[in-house]
Design a protein around this motif. Structure first.
Motif, PDB file in Angstrom:
ATOM      1  N   GLY A   1       2.140   5.038  -6.977  1.00 51.26           N
ATOM      2  CA  GLY A   1       0.777   5.450  -6.647  1.00 51.26           C
ATOM      3  C   GLY A   1      -0.291   4.921  -7.589  1.00 51.26           C
ATOM      4  N   PHE A   2       0.019   3.855  -8.357  1.00 53.37           N
ATOM      5  CA  PHE A   2      -0.948   3.318  -9.301  1.00 53.37           C
ATOM      6  C   PHE A   2      -2.001   2.439  -8.652  1.00 53.37           C
ATOM      7  CE2 PHE A   2       2.615   4.372 -12.042  1.00 53.37           C
ATOM      8  CZ  PHE A   2       1.972   5.042 -13.065  1.00 53.37           C
ATOM      9  N   GLY A   3      -1.775   1.982  -7.424  1.00 50.76           N
ATOM     10  CA  GLY A   3      -2.749   1.131  -6.763  1.00 50.76           C
ATOM     11  C   GLY A   3      -2.114   0.300  -5.670  1.00 50.76           C
ATOM     12  N   ILE A   4      -2.829  -0.761  -5.298  1.00 52.51           N
ATOM     13  CA  ILE A   4      -2.427  -1.690  -4.242  1.00 52.51           C
ATOM     14  C   ILE A   4      -2.158  -3.040  -4.892  1.00 52.51           C
ATOM     15  CG2 ILE A   4      -3.312  -2.999  -2.267  1.00 52.51           C
ATOM     16  CD1 ILE A   4      -4.868  -0.512  -1.474  1.00 52.51           C
ATOM     17  N   SER A   5      -1.168  -3.755  -4.381  1.00 51.84           N
ATOM     18  CA  SER A   5      -0.873  -5.083  -4.907  1.00 51.84           C
ATOM     19  C   SER A   5      -0.882  -6.092  -3.769  1.00 51.84           C
ATOM     20  CB  SER A   5       0.492  -5.087  -5.595  1.00 51.84           C
ATOM     21  OG  SER A   5       0.709  -6.314  -6.239  1.00 51.84           O
ATOM     22  N   VAL A   6      -1.250  -7.319  -4.077  1.00 47.06           N
ATOM     23  CA  VAL A   6      -1.185  -8.415  -3.110  1.00 47.06           C
ATOM     24  C   VAL A   6      -0.095  -9.368  -3.598  1.00 47.06           C
ATOM     25  CG1 VAL A   6      -2.426 -10.280  -1.963  1.00 47.06           C
ATOM     26  CG2 VAL A   6      -3.645  -8.190  -2.609  1.00 47.06           C
ATOM     27  N   VAL A   7       0.907  -9.610  -2.733  1.00 48.90           N
ATOM     28  CA  VAL A   7       2.056 -10.440  -3.102  1.00 48.90           C
ATOM     29  C   VAL A   7       2.384 -11.384  -1.949  1.00 48.90           C
ATOM     30  CG1 VAL A   7       3.035  -8.653  -4.610  1.00 48.90           C
ATOM     31  CG2 VAL A   7       3.748  -8.770  -2.215  1.00 48.90           C
ATOM     32  N   ALA A   8       3.258 -12.344  -2.207  1.00 52.39           N
ATOM     33  CA  ALA A   8       3.772 -13.198  -1.138  1.00 52.39           C
ATOM     34  C   ALA A   8       4.693 -12.360  -0.259  1.00 52.39           C
ATOM     35  CB  ALA A   8       4.524 -14.386  -1.717  1.00 52.39           C
ATOM     36  N   SER A   9       4.629 -12.569   1.030  1.00 49.81           N
ATOM     37  CA  SER A   9       5.349 -11.728   1.991  1.00 49.81           C
ATOM     38  C   SER A   9       6.851 -11.657   1.758  1.00 49.81           C
ATOM     39  CB  SER A   9       5.066 -12.212   3.413  1.00 49.81           C
ATOM     40  OG  SER A   9       5.365 -13.595   3.524  1.00 49.81           O
TER      41      SER A   9
ATOM     42  N   ASP B   1     -16.012  -4.555 -10.674  1.00 50.98           N
ATOM     43  CA  ASP B   1     -15.836  -3.208 -11.232  1.00 50.98           C
ATOM     44  C   ASP B   1     -14.553  -2.531 -10.764  1.00 50.98           C
ATOM     45  OD1 ASP B   1     -18.259  -3.445 -12.585  1.00 50.98           O
ATOM     46  OD2 ASP B   1     -19.400  -2.711 -10.850  1.00 50.98           O
ATOM     47  N   ASN B   2     -13.764  -3.224  -9.961  1.00 48.30           N
ATOM     48  CA  ASN B   2     -12.528  -2.628  -9.464  1.00 48.30           C
ATOM     49  C   ASN B   2     -11.531  -2.425 -10.615  1.00 48.30           C
ATOM     50  OD1 ASN B   2     -12.269  -2.273  -6.464  1.00 48.30           O
ATOM     51  ND2 ASN B   2     -10.157  -2.749  -6.988  1.00 48.30           N
ATOM     52  N   PRO B   3     -10.886  -1.258 -10.689  1.00 47.22           N
ATOM     53  CA  PRO B   3      -9.874  -1.059 -11.736  1.00 47.22           C
ATOM     54  C   PRO B   3      -8.644  -1.940 -11.479  1.00 47.22           C
ATOM     55  CG  PRO B   3     -10.143   0.931 -10.396  1.00 47.22           C
ATOM     56  CD  PRO B   3     -11.109  -0.078  -9.882  1.00 47.22           C
ATOM     57  N   ILE B   4      -8.093  -2.520 -12.564  1.00 45.28           N
ATOM     58  CA  ILE B   4      -6.946  -3.428 -12.432  1.00 45.28           C
ATOM     59  C   ILE B   4      -5.871  -3.055 -13.444  1.00 45.28           C
ATOM     60  CG2 ILE B   4      -6.147  -5.815 -12.555  1.00 45.28           C
ATOM     61  CD1 ILE B   4      -9.042  -6.687 -11.945  1.00 45.28           C
TER      62      ILE B   4
ATOM     63  N   ILE C   1     -10.032  -3.121   0.491  1.00 42.68           N
ATOM     64  CA  ILE C   1      -9.381  -2.647  -0.733  1.00 42.68           C
ATOM     65  C   ILE C   1     -10.341  -2.540  -1.917  1.00 42.68           C
ATOM     66  CG2 ILE C   1      -7.117  -3.458   0.034  1.00 42.68           C
ATOM     67  CD1 ILE C   1      -7.345  -5.762  -1.953  1.00 42.68           C
ATOM     68  N   ALA C   2     -11.630  -2.794  -1.685  1.00 42.70           N
ATOM     69  CA  ALA C   2     -12.627  -2.636  -2.751  1.00 42.70           C
ATOM     70  C   ALA C   2     -12.652  -1.175  -3.188  1.00 42.70           C
ATOM     71  CB  ALA C   2     -13.999  -3.067  -2.254  1.00 42.70           C
ATOM     72  N   GLY C   3     -12.689  -0.955  -4.498  1.00 41.58           N
ATOM     73  CA  GLY C   3     -12.748   0.404  -5.028  1.00 41.58           C
ATOM     74  C   GLY C   3     -11.380   1.043  -5.225  1.00 41.58           C
ATOM     75  N   THR C   4     -10.352   0.454  -4.674  1.00 40.45           N
ATOM     76  CA  THR C   4      -8.981   0.948  -4.842  1.00 40.45           C
ATOM     77  C   THR C   4      -8.377   0.263  -6.060  1.00 40.45           C
ATOM     78  OG1 THR C   4      -8.760   1.184  -2.449  1.00 40.45           O
ATOM     79  CG2 THR C   4      -6.731   1.148  -3.723  1.00 40.45           C
ATOM     80  N   PRO C   5      -7.664   0.971  -6.931  1.00 37.62           N
ATOM     81  CA  PRO C   5      -7.032   0.286  -8.069  1.00 37.62           C
ATOM     82  C   PRO C   5      -6.074  -0.810  -7.591  1.00 37.62           C
ATOM     83  CG  PRO C   5      -6.929   2.654  -8.349  1.00 37.62           C
ATOM     84  CD  PRO C   5      -7.421   2.413  -6.945  1.00 37.62           C
TER      85      PRO C   5
ATOM     86  N   VAL D   1       0.859  -1.183   0.000  1.00 34.85           N
ATOM     87  CA  VAL D   1       0.000   0.000   0.000  1.00 34.85           C
ATOM     88  C   VAL D   1       0.896   1.234   0.000  1.00 34.85           C
ATOM     89  CG1 VAL D   1      -1.783   1.248   1.275  1.00 34.85           C
ATOM     90  CG2 VAL D   1      -1.758  -1.259   1.306  1.00 34.85           C
ATOM     91  N   PRO D   2       0.676   2.178  -0.932  1.00 34.81           N
ATOM     92  CA  PRO D   2       1.473   3.405  -0.908  1.00 34.81           C
ATOM     93  C   PRO D   2       1.390   4.069   0.469  1.00 34.81           C
ATOM     94  CG  PRO D   2       0.139   3.322  -2.903  1.00 34.81           C
ATOM     95  CD  PRO D   2      -0.319   2.193  -2.008  1.00 34.81           C
ATOM     96  N   GLY D   3       2.510   4.606   0.922  1.00 37.17           N
ATOM     97  CA  GLY D   3       2.590   5.183   2.263  1.00 37.17           C
ATOM     98  C   GLY D   3       1.599   6.286   2.530  1.00 37.17           C
TER      99      GLY D   3
END
Length: 181
Positions: free
Chosen positions: A118-126, A99-102, A69-73, A52-54
């Motif tokens: 600042g393009f969005g949030i990502s889910v990754v392996a820790s 409808d979430n932007p990807i 995180i719904a609604g967040t790119p 998540v951007p700071g």
């Protein structure tokens, strides 16, 4: 002896071991990693984290859920560049919030760059990206996805034909994980 570093999908790396092109791979545990005659050891325990951007308000939370995180790119991985468990997680989020932007990336590092931009949030392996002052790594809880050990990073090698240096390296990698616990 020489070291060759190759970035590829897990199934391709497993095929390279079977073909004798590689002696050792490190990959996310996946169905492709359960090949007979292969030795495997967990070298990093993993879980999902959101990058998540700071400056995002979500950066202050202790953990995130899909509803947060719904609604967040989102910055997702291209389907050809990720493992089955990542694909299942991404598909689950798409199904929940169609409808979430990807936006798409080809690697966890590229995802992190996009998050930092600042393009969005990502889910990754820790374990796939390190902490950075420009984004937060926040645990991501998605109860409807039973990922279990599939997010762990494993070492995989052909036990019958591996040089001694391979088993020595695996031992060192496992010792490093113990230091991080």
């Amino acid at each position: 002896m020489y070291i060759k570093i190759k970035v590829a999908a897990s199934y391709q790396l497993v095929q390279d071991i079977q073909d004798g092109e590689l002696d050792l791979i490190c990959c996310m545990r996946s169905p492709a990693a359960h090949v007979s005659d292969m030795q495997r050891r967990t070298i990093r325990r993993g879980s999902f984290v959101c990058l998540v951007p700071g400056e995002y308000p979500l950066a202050k939370k202790k953990e995130l859920t899909p509803a947060d995180i719904a609604g967040t790119p989102w910055v997702f991985r291209n389907s050809k560049d990720c493992t089955p468990v990542i694909l299942r997680m991404q598909q689950k989020l798409k199904d929940m919030y169609p409808d979430n932007p990807i936006l798409y990336s080809s690697s966890p590092e590229e995802s992190a760059l996009m998050v930092r931009g600042g393009f969005g949030i990502s889910v990754v392996a820790s374990y796939s990206v390190s902490q950075n002052r420009e984004y937060q790594r926040i645990p991501f809880i998605i109860p409807s996805l039973d990922a279990g050990q599939e997010v762990d990073l494993i070492a995989l090698w052909n036990g019958a034909n591996a040089p001694a240096a391979v088993t020595d390296l695996v031992q060192i990698l496992c010792e490093e994980e113990q230091k991080n616990i």
